[in-house]
Design an enzyme around this catalytic site. Sequence first.
Site, PDB file in Angstrom:
ATOM      1  N   ASN A  85       5.853   6.496 -11.592  1.00  9.07           N
ATOM      2  CA  ASN A  85       5.410   7.825 -11.984  1.00  9.07           C
ATOM      3  C   ASN A  85       5.589   8.803 -10.815  1.00  9.07           C
ATOM      4  OD1 ASN A  85       4.101   9.902 -13.491  1.00  9.07           O
ATOM      5  ND2 ASN A  85       2.858   8.355 -14.529  1.00  9.07           N
ATOM      6  N   HIS A 115       2.908   1.912  13.733  1.00  5.75           N
ATOM      7  CA  HIS A 115       3.001   2.426  15.097  1.00  5.75           C
ATOM      8  C   HIS A 115       2.011   1.675  15.978  1.00  5.75           C
ATOM      9  CE1 HIS A 115       5.491   5.759  13.664  1.00  5.75           C
ATOM     10  NE2 HIS A 115       4.666   5.784  12.624  1.00  5.75           N
ATOM     11  N   ALA A 142      -2.788   4.375  -9.703  1.00  4.40           N
ATOM     12  CA  ALA A 142      -2.591   5.694  -9.098  1.00  4.40           C
ATOM     13  C   ALA A 142      -3.264   5.792  -7.730  1.00  4.40           C
ATOM     14  CB  ALA A 142      -3.149   6.776 -10.027  1.00  4.40           C
ATOM     15  N   ALA A 160      -6.591   1.691  -8.960  1.00  7.83           N
ATOM     16  CA  ALA A 160      -6.320   3.029  -8.451  1.00  7.83           C
ATOM     17  C   ALA A 160      -7.085   3.285  -7.159  1.00  7.83           C
ATOM     18  CB  ALA A 160      -6.703   4.075  -9.502  1.00  7.83           C
ATOM     19  N   THR A 165      -4.267  -4.049   2.505  1.00  9.47           N
ATOM     20  CA  THR A 165      -4.014  -4.355   3.911  1.00  9.47           C
ATOM     21  C   THR A 165      -3.555  -5.791   4.129  1.00  9.47           C
ATOM     22  OG1 THR A 165      -6.322  -4.992   4.270  1.00  9.47           O
ATOM     23  CG2 THR A 165      -5.754  -2.678   4.627  1.00  9.47           C
ATOM     24  N   LYS A 166      -3.789  -6.669   3.132  1.00  6.52           N
ATOM     25  CA  LYS A 166      -3.443  -8.084   3.237  1.00  6.52           C
ATOM     26  C   LYS A 166      -2.815  -8.557   1.935  1.00  6.52           C
ATOM     27  CE  LYS A 166      -7.196  -9.148   6.489  1.00  6.52           C
ATOM     28  NZ  LYS A 166      -8.401  -9.988   6.745  1.00  6.52           N
ATOM     29  N   ARG A 183     -11.164 -10.373  -9.817  1.00  2.00           N
ATOM     30  CA  ARG A 183     -11.203 -11.464 -10.793  1.00  2.00           C
ATOM     31  C   ARG A 183      -9.783 -11.873 -11.143  1.00  2.00           C
ATOM     32  NH1 ARG A 183      -9.859  -9.778 -15.926  1.00  2.00           N
ATOM     33  NH2 ARG A 183      -9.953  -7.539 -16.374  1.00  2.00           N
TER      34      ARG A 183
END
Length: 209
Positions: A85, A115, A142, A160, A165-166, A183
């Site tokens: 989208n 960085h 989203a 959303a 991060t993992k 779940r």
Amino acid sequence: MGSMKEKMHTGELYLPGDPEIVEEQTKRLDRLYDYNMTRPTEERKRQELLKEMLAEVGEGCYIEPPFHSNFGGGHVHFGKFVYANFNLTMVDDTHIYVWDYTMFGPNVTVATAGHPVLPELREKQYQFNMPIHIGKRCWIGAGAVILPGVTIGDDTVIGAGSVVTKDIPANVVAVGDPCRVMREIGSHDRKYYYKEREIDYNTICEMQY
């Protein structure tokens, strides 16, 4: 030691302002500009441009403009029937792999670039990149953000606004900041598509499950 361009794909520190990198990047960004300037009626032109822009693109893929990409999609690999989208941002300084039937909601960011935390290295403008892998039939909600080096398994839903991060395993619903598994996807989801709204399998064509 390898050139700066080679180091883009090894996870090593490199300088993104290297002239060889900038020259190729600028050409690719020109093509991305062309894509974003297409009209809604120019579907065939969009498909042709995607084949030129992306490293790989299967049949039936669609990216709703505007599409934002550091390397113009040059390191983006799409399977078939991938849908994105508005305002998909792919920081594709190294490779991003997205497999068949995966969907992106609006304003999703997929970022391979990082960085150094050490400020002296940032002052020198060093960067590193880690590839991202997103499986088949995923739904990325989203505003989600997927960070460098992450792998998301097949059939998984990312809620959303989540910040991934993992790695996230296959066949789960995962949400939050940082994103965590809420779940598994199971029998409830075979009966209900939204809250208590039941799936009417008589109206769904050739659904395999």
